[in-house]
Enzyme design. Structure first.
Site, PDB file in Angstrom:
ATOM      1  N   LEU A 322       0.667  -1.131   0.113  1.00 43.67           N
ATOM      2  CA  LEU A 322      -0.356   0.154  -0.202  1.00 43.67           C
ATOM      3  C   LEU A 322       0.697   1.508   0.002  1.00 43.67           C
ATOM      4  CD1 LEU A 322      -2.469  -0.885   2.702  1.00 43.67           C
ATOM      5  CD2 LEU A 322      -2.880  -1.258   0.429  1.00 43.67           C
ATOM      6  N   VAL A 326       3.084   4.093  -3.712  1.00 47.74           N
ATOM      7  CA  VAL A 326       2.913   5.938  -3.592  1.00 47.74           C
ATOM      8  C   VAL A 326       3.484   6.464  -2.748  1.00 47.74           C
ATOM      9  CG1 VAL A 326      -0.073   5.306  -3.509  1.00 47.74           C
ATOM     10  CG2 VAL A 326       1.455   5.753  -1.328  1.00 47.74           C
ATOM     11  N   SER A 327       4.793   6.113  -2.699  1.00 46.81           N
ATOM     12  CA  SER A 327       6.192   6.396  -2.014  1.00 46.81           C
ATOM     13  C   SER A 327       6.477   7.758  -3.012  1.00 46.81           C
ATOM     14  CB  SER A 327       7.179   5.094  -1.696  1.00 46.81           C
ATOM     15  OG  SER A 327       8.181   4.921  -3.124  1.00 46.81           O
ATOM     16  N   LYS A 371     -12.654  11.206  -2.548  1.00 40.74           N
ATOM     17  CA  LYS A 371     -13.521  10.357  -3.216  1.00 40.74           C
ATOM     18  C   LYS A 371     -13.098   8.576  -2.422  1.00 40.74           C
ATOM     19  CE  LYS A 371     -13.236   7.344  -8.213  1.00 40.74           C
ATOM     20  NZ  LYS A 371     -13.139   7.386  -9.026  1.00 40.74           N
ATOM     21  N   ASP A 462     -13.053   7.607 -20.394  1.00 41.63           N
ATOM     22  CA  ASP A 462     -14.941   7.384 -19.227  1.00 41.63           C
ATOM     23  C   ASP A 462     -15.335   8.706 -19.871  1.00 41.63           C
ATOM     24  OD1 ASP A 462     -17.028   6.038 -18.107  1.00 41.63           O
ATOM     25  OD2 ASP A 462     -15.678   6.263 -16.015  1.00 41.63           O
TER      26      ASP A 462
END
Length: 630
Positions: A322, A326-327, A371, A462
């Site tokens: 986790l 994202v480090s 979100k 999208d």
């Protein structure tokens, strides 16, 4: 002998002081006096946004190739080489080589009541950067540090964080309607040099001196940005390679050696001074706990958790770290604590729910859209950290809840909700054709940015009216990069998207390309024109029958278009030609053959031309409500 030694010493001392004077004098060059060029996008004489160019000079040591200059302005090498008459985009440049760099010019509202025209150029701060240095050196006075401060009010110029993205407003202008009628297609941004005057600039561009004065006045100063009106870009001459000089006599060689020795000696002294100052600065910052990227409680928690190896599962069920994933984002975004988000959203209560899993929350008096999602945000973060544009919803930060393996993306809050709600849910408030056209241009600009100015290119995948958000000024921003893909011309077996917007080649064969975004954008255009949803309650898609509107003669087309347009248009005065042009563009976008669809560059240009037609209230073709009622 003593006389020669005395002469050499005097010469050395003179050269040293001349060098110091030159260094400091070059840094004290005059600044442009302007804080920006005002505009009013609501006036009928303006045609914002537009595609235009800046005149740029290659310079050593960092900008002697098109790749580095393209990265600075977020454009490709080919986009510079073609207008600059360079046959090979990979060829090295020579110092002071002339270039035309394309930009998209917009009229932008600031936090004040003022609006100025500029191109949004995103720049990532590196060690040692200042607004002044970047404005005057890298962007060569095409903007000013004062304007950078105005456009980025949330940043403190004296305390910039490495890795933060800053908008540098490159000064530009779009030709007004009168200028367009006089065949002025571009107003090229040009910075006046000390050796320039208006006459020499006019000669360089092949225009009349009076035409430049008409646009800029007659009071332009050195380092000011002026705008040169041209029908087409002049052809820039390629630099010629100068052959090496033949060897000189021994006296010449001795002079060169002496000069090099003096230069190297002075450079060495300066390097020692700079190095000493840098070491002193770093030690001082460490003592004060001010090292960039450090000291943040949440970031320290992340680093500790990453060592513990906590894992979750991605969207495909594969275990991933986790924190490790994202480090690389820790210094680019604000890292929120889960306690902050729970307090901001009242424990993620239904009262704070906006739509789906997006919540409205207030942190330190600032409102955000939060979100909530399971751990699948790594791809989004990789993409979002590459993009920064006024027509894309800005990511402010994120939070990883390692206990529950959840990820939270924190975005800017866009006040007026989605385009879908305005078109299909708000019964008492309707969007005018003018507003809808502006929204279309905003969305097209955002898509053009991710298609043309990112490497590798980004495909949103999208695009739909519910993913287009409107701010208080009814300007559009593209949201939700949850399905976005970095890179195109790929094939996938995992088909995702929203019925009614999915391109046929993607639904049938899984082909991912920028043309699938073009298709979806075409559907949004049809929604804007008709006020109808992309797919009706019987499962019929809007785009399937759009082409029939353009069949037959001009009279037949006008009658069919009447059946398509939103009834609320009947209460307006607008250009029938503009409406027909946008309808034609929408039908081209939803062509079943992706190779026949226009690019977003072509779409932006076509929409801007349609906007010109709409705003030209003196045109005899303007219609009143009775035109559509015939």
């Amino acid at each position: 002998m003593r006389t020669k030694t005395h002469y050499d010493s005097s010469l050395l001392l003179f050269l040293f002081f001349f060098f110091i004077f030159f260094v400091f004098h070059s840094k004290a060059q005059p600044l442009p006096t302007t804080d920006g060029y005002t505009c009013s996008a609501n006036q009928t004489t303006n045609s914002f946004p537009c595609q235009t160019y800046v005149f740029y000079r290659a310079m050593a040591p960092d900008f002697l190739d098109l790749a580095s200059i393209g990265d600075l302005f977020s454009v490709s090498r080919l986009m510079i080489s073609e207008p600059s008459n360079i046959s090979s985009p990979s060829s090295p440049l020579v110092p002071n080589q002339s270039l035309f760099v394309p930009i998209t010019c917009s009229c932008n509202s600031l936090n004040t009541s003022e609006t100025i025209s500029y191109a949004n150029i995103s720049y990532t701060i590196t060690p040692g950067d200042t607004f002044y240095d970047i404005s005057t050196k890298k962007f060569q006075n095409l903007t000013t540090y004062q304007s950078v401060e105005v456009v980025n009010p949330e940043l403190v110029a004296t305390n910039l964080t490495v890795g933060v993205n800053v908008i540098f407003p490159i000064f530009c202008k779009c030709p007004n309607q009168t200028q367009l009628q006089n065949r002025v297609n571009y107003l090229v941004s040009y910075v006046l040099q000390p050796s320039d005057n208006i006459s020499t600039v006019a000669s360089r561009f092949g225009v009349e001196t009076s035409s430049i004065i008409d646009v800029n006045g007659n009071n332009s100063q050195t380092w000011d940005t002026i705008f040169v009106p041209v029908a087409q870009l002049p052809e820039l001459a390629q630099p010629t390679v100068v052959p090496s000089s033949p060897p000189g006599n021994n006296d010449d060689r001795e002079g060169v050696v002496t000069g090099l020795a003096i230069g190297l000696g002075i450079t060495g002294v300066l390097l020692l001074l700079v190095s000493g100052f840098w070491v002193y600065r770093e030690n001082s910052m460490k003592k004060k706990g001010m090292v960039i990227g450090g000291g943040d409680v949440e970031k320290q928690r992340f680093q500790m958790n990453s060592k513990e190896g906590k894992v979750g599962k991605d969207s495909m069920g594969k275990e991933v770290s986790l924190i490790a994933n994202v480090s690389e984002c820790l210094d680019k975004y604000r890292v929120f604590g889960i306690d902050e988000l729970q307090e901001a959203t009242d424990g993620f209560s239904d009262g704070c729910l906006i739509q789906g899993s997006v919540y409205k929350g207030s942190i330190d008096g600032e409102v955000f859209a939060i979100k909530k999602m399971s751990w699948s945000a790594y791809e989004q973060l990789k993409i979002l950290q590459k993009v920064n544009h006024g027509n894309l919803v800005k990511l402010e930060g994120f939070c990883i809840d390692t206990l529950n393996a959840n990820c939270y993306l924190v975005y800017e809050y866009v006040e007026s909700g989605s385009l879908y709600s305005w078109l299909h849910e708000k019964n008492n408030e309707r969007l005018s054709w003018k507003t809808r056209l502006r929204i279309a241009i905003d969305v097209a600009n955002g898509l053009q940015y991710i298609h043309e100015h990112t490497r590798p290119r980004v495909v949103h995948k999208d695009i739909k009216s519910s993913n287009i958000l409107l701010d208080t000024n009814m300007r559009a921003k593209i949201a939700n990069f949850g399905l976005a893909k970095s890179g195109c011309n790929a094939i996938t077996m995992h088909i995702v998207g929203t019925q009614g917007y999915i391109a046929p080649e993607y639904a049938a064969d899984g082909i991912v390309s920028t043309k699938m975004d073009v298709f979806s954008f075409g559907v949004v255009l049809l929604e804007l024109i008709s006020g109808k949803e992309a797919i009706d309650e019987n499962g019929n898609v809007l785009w399937a029958s759009a082409g029939k509107v353009l069949e037959g003669n001009e009279e037949d087309k006008a009658k069919k278009l009447k059946g398509w347009v939103d009834n609320s248009f009947f209460h307006e005065t607008f250009s029938m030609e503009s409406l027909m042009n946008v309808m034609t563009l929408a039908v081209a976008c939803v062509n079943r053959d992706p190779s026949k669809r226009p690019s977003m560059v072509d779409i932006v240009y076509a929409l801007c031309k349609s906007e010109d037609l709409f705003f030209d209230i003196s045109d005899d073709t303007l219609s009143d409500p009775s035109v559509l009622a015939r």
